[in-house]
Enzyme design. Structure first.
Site, short mmCIF file in Angstrom:
data_model
loop_
_atom_site.label_atom_id
_atom_site.label_comp_id
_atom_site.label_asym_id
_atom_site.label_seq_id
_atom_site.Cartn_x
_atom_site.Cartn_y
_atom_site.Cartn_z
N GLN A 45 0.74 -1.20 0.12
CA GLN A 45 0.07 -0.03 -0.05
C GLN A 45 0.75 1.27 -0.03
OE1 GLN A 45 -2.71 1.49 3.30
NE2 GLN A 45 -4.16 0.29 2.12
N VAL A 93 -4.64 5.06 12.01
CA VAL A 93 -4.93 3.75 11.23
C VAL A 93 -4.35 4.25 9.78
CG1 VAL A 93 -6.52 2.61 12.34
CG2 VAL A 93 -7.31 4.62 10.94
N GLU A 94 -4.10 3.17 8.68
CA GLU A 94 -3.26 3.65 7.68
C GLU A 94 -4.07 4.48 6.47
OE1 GLU A 94 -3.49 -0.39 4.79
OE2 GLU A 94 -2.88 -0.71 6.56
N ASN A 95 -5.36 4.70 6.82
CA ASN A 95 -6.14 5.33 6.00
C ASN A 95 -6.29 6.75 6.29
OD1 ASN A 95 -7.87 5.47 8.18
ND2 ASN A 95 -9.59 4.53 7.17
N ILE A 98 -9.37 0.53 9.62
CA ILE A 98 -8.64 -0.26 8.56
C ILE A 98 -9.30 -1.50 8.08
CG2 ILE A 98 -7.43 -1.25 10.27
CD1 ILE A 98 -6.31 -0.81 6.67
#
Length: 354
Positions: free
Chosen positions: A111, A314-316, A337
């Protein structure tokens, strides 16, 4: 010197009536970037128009591939994609079936590397080095990205070149070379300036200007956005239109345990997961900054005692994650996520995805 009248005419051409008019010059075989993380931020009206137009052999680049019969799932069902580059496919069995039948090529990209390949295209950088993927199939190549109809491998991914800088190894990743960026914003103005809503900024802001033509689908068009309210400057946007429909699809709804419980994925919230989450929560100490990965880690926040002050991210792009919401506070533009709705705690922020 450009006259004011000419400039006004130029800017006015950025606004189109609908998706079909904005897509007037797209052709079969185009390479397209499509924004969004999970379902929030996906330009669903643009994708629906592509589906109805019957454009074929698209090289489709997106962080995640949605759900069956919606968004990219519709295009997969109609065989409109020849290649998919993504970091996550598991939520869409329709595309999985296309891959297993040998009807579409799929390349999985880590990602972070996916985001940077897009950002490099935006910045006109041809390639970059990253440690991500060292020692894995990303470096070595050999993943069967395209199958024959009988399931046997037809094409494999290529390995990456490796270099050493200051004693550390890195892999060479090339930027994408897309024809179109299809993005979604909450508000746009006639100059193409955009403002996003919460985590729907993910993979939209970085895609703007990363291709030959950027088309923005927006909920509202105003005459002019105040400079301090602009997330993406209009110089990165070529066309925009106001959408007349939002399906407000939800992948998974999980409600706080003190309220009505609605869970569309039975694997979430089982007793084993709860016990593990509760145990992990005991490791948290005040002052920690904790990144929540996909799966069980994302279940930790509800079990943190109020006395323990931990900053989750979180990665978003959501920095500051709280418990699951009550039924009356479900917000479609907030997910974590695992693509479940989540509270944003006080002083939360939405960072770019790159």
């Amino acid at each position: 010197m450009i006259s004011r009248n000419f400039a006004q005419r130029f800017f006015s051409t950025k606004v189109f009536k609908n998706a079909f008019e904005a897509l007037y010059d797209i052709k079969d075989g185009a390479t397209v970037l499509v924004g969004g993380f999970g379902l929030p931020g996906v330009p669903e009206n643009t994708v629906r128009a592509l589906n109805k137009m019957g454009v074929k052999n698209l090289d489709y680049i997106s962080n995640s591939m949605g759900i069956p019969d919606w968004g990219p799932g519709m295009m997969a069902n109609d065989g409109q994609m020849s290649k998919i580059s993504t970091s996550f496919l598991g939520g869409n069995p329709a595309i999985e079936a296309q891959y297993l039948a040998g009807k579409v090529e799929v390349e999985f990209v880590p990602q972070g590397s996916l985001s940077e390949k897009i950002r490099s295209a935006q910045a006109n950088i041809g390639a970059f080095y990253t440690p991500t993927g060292l020692g894995s199939i990303v470096e070595l190549g050999g993943f069967p990205c395209l199958l024959n109809s009988d399931g046997s491998p037809k094409k494999y991914t290529k390995g990456r070149k490796k270099a050493v800088f200051n004693g550390k190894e890195y892999l060479l990743e090339e930027a994408f070379h897309p024809d179109y960026s299809f993005i979604k914003a909450h508000i746009g103005d006639r100059h193409g300036n955009l403002r996003y809503r919460k985590i729907s900024k993910s993979f939209n802001a970085v895609m703007a200007g990363a291709s030959r033509v950027t088309i923005a689908e927006v909920d509202h068009i105003v005459d002019r956005l105040p400079p301090e309210k602009i997330h993406t400057p209009g110089i990165f946007v070529d066309r925009l239109y106001q959408c007349d429909y939002n399906s407000k699809k939800v992948e998974r709804i999980k409600i706080d345990s003190n309220d009505e419980v609605v869970d569309t994925r039975k694997t979430l919230g089982t007793s084993v997961r709860d016990r593990i989450s509760k145990r992990l929560a005991k490791e948290m100490e005040s002052g920690m900054y904790v990144n929540l990965g996909i799966g069980i880690p994302s279940e930790i926040p509800p079990y943190i005692p109020p006395s323990v002050k931990v900053q989750f991210q979180v990665e978003n792009g959501l920095i500051g994650v709280g418990p699951y919401p009550s039924t009356s506070h479900v917000l479609l533009s907030l997910i974590h996520i695992c693509r479940c709705r989540r509270y944003a705690v006080c002083r939360s922020r939405w960072s770019p995805d790159h």
